[in-house]
Design an enzyme around this catalytic site. Structure first.
Site, PDB file in Angstrom:
ATOM      1  N   SER A 150       0.846  -1.198   0.000  1.00  0.00           N
ATOM      2  CA  SER A 150       0.000   0.000   0.000  1.00  0.00           C
ATOM      3  C   SER A 150       0.876   1.240   0.000  1.00  0.00           C
ATOM      4  CB  SER A 150      -0.893   0.016   1.248  1.00  0.00           C
ATOM      5  OG  SER A 150      -1.583   1.252   1.375  1.00  0.00           O
ATOM      6  N   TYR A 164      -1.824  -0.969  10.250  1.00  0.00           N
ATOM      7  CA  TYR A 164      -1.947  -1.217   8.805  1.00  0.00           C
ATOM      8  C   TYR A 164      -0.752  -0.630   8.056  1.00  0.00           C
ATOM      9  CZ  TYR A 164      -3.820  -1.134   4.052  1.00  0.00           C
ATOM     10  OH  TYR A 164      -3.993  -1.309   2.706  1.00  0.00           O
TER      11      TYR A 164
END
Length: 258
Positions: A150, A164
């Site tokens: 990401s 995350y």
């Protein structure tokens, strides 16, 4: 050079984890339509079966439900796939979870859940499927491991998804480490770092801050299914045979301005 075959994945066998929705579904759909036989895995058996049925309208898709956040689920997928296939050409490690909370109250459970699924499962699923990947690999056409990271692992988010973002930075570095280790076995390992795509995971973020986010994405839009599917197909095809250890942003330039 046969340019018709350069980007082909027809006839290859692929596993896409987290393939029932969001980016995983986009990837699975692209691979199925490109002629690969695609296994999809996710925690919910009903969602897995439904997604496989939908994808089967365009090619071959098979469901293997399992919770990859649990080591037993990782073992179950590996065992089931080995019982069905003598080799695995493409492993897409996409399954992931997110957790957001203020810094002062961020819970350990939110940290552990995200790290277990986003990082631990990638390492051990790749480890356990290595024999199938090696069986598919040749010097001319390596087997492929494609990890989904990401842009949050490349830049610092404005919101409290601490585990995350840290997990995706770990995915990027694990990708480089595995690429170095597995190159001798003719297995290429690369990562894609998506920016904002319209998925269930980003629904609230895009609803609350979409206008501001669009204003700093040079391409001024979220990702399309073709953007992520095309990137995976490239990394799974002969066109990328000399690429390993790369982390490729697919983010419309978001990581350059964030």
């Amino acid at each position: 050079m046969n340019t018709e075959l350069l980007f082909s994945v027809r006839g290859k066998v692929a596993l896409v984890t987290g393939g029932t929705r969001g980016i995983g579904y986009m990837i699975a759909d692209g691979l199925v339509r490109a002629g690969a036989r695609v296994y999809i895995s996710s925690r919910k058996a009903e969602a897995c079966a439904q997604a496989a049925a939908e994808l089967s309208a365009h090619g071959e898709a098979i469901a293997i439900p399992a919770d990859l956040g649990d080591p037993a689920g990782v073992a179950a997928v590996s065992t089931e796939l080995a019982a069905r296939e003598p080799k695995l050409d493409i492993l897409v490690n996409n399954a992931g979870a997110n957790w957001g909370a203020p810094f002062e109250s961020f819970p350990q459970s939110g940290w552990d859940k995200v790290m277990d699924l986003n990082v631990r499962s990638i390492f051990f699923l790749t480890q356990q499927l290595a024999p199938l990947l090696k069986a598919a690999a040749t010097p001319e056409d390596p087997a492929r491991v494609i990890n989904i990271g990401s842009v949050d692992g490349m830049t610092c988010p404005d919101y409290g998804n601490y585990s995350y973002a840290a997990s995706k930075a770990a995915v990027h570095h694990l990708t480089r480490h595995l690429a170095k280790h597995l190159a001798a076995a003719d297995i290429n390992v690369n990562a894609i770092a998506p920016g904002p795509f319209p998925t269930k995971m980003t629904e609230v973020m895009l609803r609350d801050a979409g206008e501001r986010i669009f204003s700093v994405i040079p391409r001024r839009r979220t990702g399309l299914p073709s953007d992520i599917a095309g990137s995976v197909i490239f990394l799974a095809s002969a066109a990328s045979a000399y690429i390993t250890g790369a982390v490729i942003p697919v983010d419309g330039g978001f990581s350059t301005t964030r």
